[in-house]
Design an enzyme around this catalytic site. Structure first.
Site, PDB file in Angstrom:
ATOM      1  N   HIS A 138       4.086  -3.792  -8.746  1.00  0.00           N
ATOM      2  CA  HIS A 138       4.370  -2.728  -7.783  1.00  0.00           C
ATOM      3  C   HIS A 138       3.996  -3.245  -6.401  1.00  0.00           C
ATOM      4  O   HIS A 138       2.851  -3.638  -6.155  1.00  0.00           O
ATOM      5  CB  HIS A 138       3.570  -1.458  -8.099  1.00  0.00           C
ATOM      6  CG  HIS A 138       3.918  -0.320  -7.181  1.00  0.00           C
ATOM      7  ND1 HIS A 138       4.897   0.621  -7.498  1.00  0.00           N
ATOM      8  CD2 HIS A 138       3.446   0.029  -5.964  1.00  0.00           C
ATOM      9  CE1 HIS A 138       4.994   1.486  -6.501  1.00  0.00           C
ATOM     10  NE2 HIS A 138       4.128   1.147  -5.567  1.00  0.00           N
ATOM     11  N   CYS A 139       4.963  -3.251  -5.496  1.00  0.00           N
ATOM     12  CA  CYS A 139       4.753  -3.799  -4.157  1.00  0.00           C
ATOM     13  C   CYS A 139       4.682  -2.652  -3.144  1.00  0.00           C
ATOM     14  O   CYS A 139       5.683  -1.955  -2.922  1.00  0.00           O
ATOM     15  CB  CYS A 139       5.886  -4.750  -3.783  1.00  0.00           C
ATOM     16  SG  CYS A 139       5.714  -5.451  -2.124  1.00  0.00           S
ATOM     17  N   PRO A 140       3.533  -2.434  -2.505  1.00  0.00           N
ATOM     18  CA  PRO A 140       3.444  -1.344  -1.526  1.00  0.00           C
ATOM     19  C   PRO A 140       4.315  -1.582  -0.300  1.00  0.00           C
ATOM     20  O   PRO A 140       4.718  -0.619   0.367  1.00  0.00           O
ATOM     21  CB  PRO A 140       1.952  -1.322  -1.162  1.00  0.00           C
ATOM     22  CG  PRO A 140       1.452  -2.684  -1.496  1.00  0.00           C
ATOM     23  CD  PRO A 140       2.251  -3.140  -2.672  1.00  0.00           C
ATOM     24  N   ASN A 143       7.337  -0.074  -1.250  1.00  0.00           N
ATOM     25  CA  ASN A 143       7.092   1.257  -1.829  1.00  0.00           C
ATOM     26  C   ASN A 143       7.844   1.456  -3.138  1.00  0.00           C
ATOM     27  O   ASN A 143       8.477   2.482  -3.363  1.00  0.00           O
ATOM     28  CB  ASN A 143       7.487   2.358  -0.827  1.00  0.00           C
ATOM     29  CG  ASN A 143       7.036   3.736  -1.278  1.00  0.00           C
ATOM     30  OD1 ASN A 143       5.992   3.883  -1.905  1.00  0.00           O
ATOM     31  ND2 ASN A 143       7.834   4.755  -0.982  1.00  0.00           N
ATOM     32  N   ASN A 144       7.782   0.454  -3.998  1.00  0.00           N
ATOM     33  CA  ASN A 144       8.481   0.552  -5.276  1.00  0.00           C
ATOM     34  C   ASN A 144       8.017  -0.576  -6.188  1.00  0.00           C
ATOM     35  O   ASN A 144       7.412  -1.555  -5.734  1.00  0.00           O
ATOM     36  CB  ASN A 144       9.998   0.450  -5.074  1.00  0.00           C
ATOM     37  CG  ASN A 144      10.784   1.035  -6.227  1.00  0.00           C
ATOM     38  OD1 ASN A 144      10.225   1.562  -7.184  1.00  0.00           O
ATOM     39  ND2 ASN A 144      12.104   0.959  -6.142  1.00  0.00           N
TER      40      ASN A 144
END
Length: 279
Positions: A138-140, A143-144
């Site tokens: 999950h990559c902030p 945002n996904n």
């Protein structure tokens, strides 16, 4: 933190039939995570402000129209492709397993949160509140999650950010090197760039370093047909189940073409032509 997706009726899990895996375009997808939204906004702000400083404080003062137009077009093309790739990564369903998905021959585990049987490489994301097929991480900043259906866009995002940063670093570094080669520097020379140029240097350097690292990691996971977690912690020396070229085609499209470099092109048709491992 919730994922905003099209609501499903309970009839899907009560009919006794296995819920089919859907393509990303069949639903709206956006993660209402405050930290992720702030990081995504910061990404856009850095790219746009970097482009503004580049034109205002570096290109226009050169008074060379050809230099201004050529380099302005190159940077804004790369930056535009990076931002489109960012949007598609953020707004594309990364490959969520249907809620209440029933067990099948490829089931390897069960998620009590989603009440779903999940296939290999799928993992539950605490931020997205869903199980994601080939959940890489999950990559902030986007945002996904990065998963089966949006990994191409994330790959392009890191590539175009890296190219944009490289372009800016060359624009900043080449004049300095030329000045040094002409003997305009000596032991008493000092470098004191104005604040906007220093800001541009830091943004370009950060974008180049971070995106290069992420791009290398993504290429390693694609070539080995593994997620980042599997690559780091789970039997890293075992070969993938497909050839390297087939792994890349599964992400970017069935035929090698310029469409691989386009964030507007979706490889879903190639993925749909191959049967999904339905859990």
């Amino acid at each position: 933190m919730f994922s905003w997706v099209q609501k499903r009726g309970m009839s899907e899990s009560s009919t006794g039939l296995e819920t089919p895996l859907q393509t990303p375009n069949q639903r709206c997808w956006f993660i209402l995570d405050p930290i992720g939204i702030l990081c995504a906004m910061a990404t856009w702000a850095l790219v746009l402000s970097g482009g503004w400083v580049l034109v205002r404080d570096l290109l226009i003062p050169s008074n060379n129209m050809l230099y201004i137009v050529a380099n302005g077009m190159v940077f804004h093309l790369l930056a535009s492709l990076a931002l489109v790739s960012h949007l598609r990564t953020m707004l594309t369903d990364p490959g969520s397993v249907p809620l209440g998905n029933r067990p099948g021959p490829d089931t390897v585990s069960y998620c009590p949160d989603c009440r779903s049987a999940i296939p290999k490489s799928a993992a539950h994301c605490a931020v997205c509140k869903r199980c994601i097929r080939k959940n890489d991480h999950h990559c902030p900043w986007v945002n996904n999650c990065v998963g089966e259906d949006n990994q191409k866009y994330f790959l392009l995002f890191t590539m175009y950010i890296g190219l944009s940063g490289t372009h800016v670093l060359l624009l900043l570094g080449i004049p300095v090197l030329c000045s040094y080669a002409r003997g305009e520097w000596d032991s008493s020379s000092s470098v004191s760039p104005p604040a906007p140029i220093l800001f541009l240097l830091l943004v370009a350097l950060m974008g180049f370093v971070l995106s290069s690292v992420m791009l290398c990691i993504q290429m390693c996971t694609i070539y080995t047909d593994k997620t980042t977690t599997e690559l780091l912690y789970q039997n890293t020396h075992s070969p993938g189940s497909r050839a390297k070229c087939a792994n890349l085609k599964a992400i970017c499209g069935s035929h090698i073409s310029l469409a691989w470099l386009s964030p507007f092109h979706s490889p879903k048709h190639y993925k749909m032509s191959e049967p999904h491992n339905t859990a």
